[in-house]
Design a protein around this motif. Structure first.
Motif, short mmCIF file in Angstrom:
data_model
loop_
_atom_site.label_atom_id
_atom_site.label_comp_id
_atom_site.label_asym_id
_atom_site.label_seq_id
_atom_site.Cartn_x
_atom_site.Cartn_y
_atom_site.Cartn_z
N ASP A 69 29.37 -9.71 18.27
CA ASP A 69 28.70 -10.97 18.61
C ASP A 69 27.69 -10.73 19.73
O ASP A 69 27.93 -9.92 20.63
N ASP B 32 26.74 -12.21 22.41
CA ASP B 32 27.08 -12.34 23.84
C ASP B 32 27.90 -11.14 24.33
O ASP B 32 28.11 -10.99 25.53
N HIS C 86 38.63 -13.85 14.43
CA HIS C 86 37.34 -14.30 14.99
C HIS C 86 36.22 -13.51 14.32
O HIS C 86 35.25 -14.08 13.83
ZN LIG Z 1 32.81 -13.56 19.75
#
Ligand SMILES: [Zn+2]
Length: 217
Positions: A69, A71, A141
């Motif tokens: 991801d 971030d 996730h």
């Molecule tokens: Zn994440």
């Protein structure tokens, strides 16, 4: 950052690139920018934090990318010169073109998942081969998400990555906001909840929990 002497320090994820301060939309891409607007206060980039700790990048033994991801990988170029960048093979193989593009110029070492004694699927990697640090597959996730289990003096500290956003995630079984597989995310959260109740579990720490402070165990 996990500081383990003499084996070497391990940094988990990179945080935001400093480029988000001047042109966030270009820095993280228009798709991600529709979802989130990054905030990177002065002194908080990974480069600035390492500098404040007097920690040269080349002394980092590993930079573990827990998952791809934005971030978590946006600041990867601030860490050029670290000894080894690692990510699970599962996560790397499933990464999108724009995610891999962020790592351009950096040599990434994807690692295969092997049987280990911990985790919802008991798959991961015994990082140093001595049971001191386990990289644990905690999918849901993202498919190849890695959490980190660290052996400390009186037990274990679990760094739950984005499998749980904060403490209430596992105390109230709240899934991460984004999942690749709800059922797997639930199974992972259940494992974290069970692990948190073990007598030898000293702490479980989630990546995004605002209450997390620097600590020694
Ligand atoms: Zn994440």
């Amino acid at each position: 950052m996990i500081r383990i002497s003499p084996k070497g320090d391990i940094l988990i994820d990179t945080g935001w690139s400093e480029a988000v301060r001047s042109d966030p939309e270009t820095a993280i891409g228009p798709y991600a920018y529709r979802i989130c607007h990054p905030l990177l206060p002065p002194g908080q980039s990974i480069r600035e934090q390492l500098e404040a700790k007097n920690k040269p990048v080349h002394q980092l033994r590993y930079v573990l990318i827990s998952h791809m991801d934005v971030d978590h990988i946006s600041g990867i170029h601030h860490l050029e010169g670290a000894q080894s960048f690692i990510v699970s093979e599962l996560e790397w193989n499933g990464a999108k073109g724009h995610q891999r593009a962020r790592c351009q110029g950096i040599t990434i070492h994807p690692f295969p998942l092997k049987p280990i004694p911990f985790g919802p699927l008991k798959l991961g990697k015994d990082l140093y081969g001595d049971g001191s640090i386990y990289l644990i597959l905690t999918p849901g996730h993202t498919d190849g998400l890695i959490s980190v289990l660290v052996r400390v003096q009186d037990g274990w500290v679990l760094l739950a990555s984005d499998a749980a956003y904060s403490r209430i995630s596992w105390s109230e079984m709240i899934l991460p906001g984004y999942t690749s597989d709800d059922e797997m995310a639930f199974q992972t959260l259940q494992w974290i909840c069970e692990f948190s109740q073990r007598e030898d579990c000293i702490a479980v720490i989630a990546n995004h929990d605002p209450l997390v402070k620097e600590a020694s165990f």
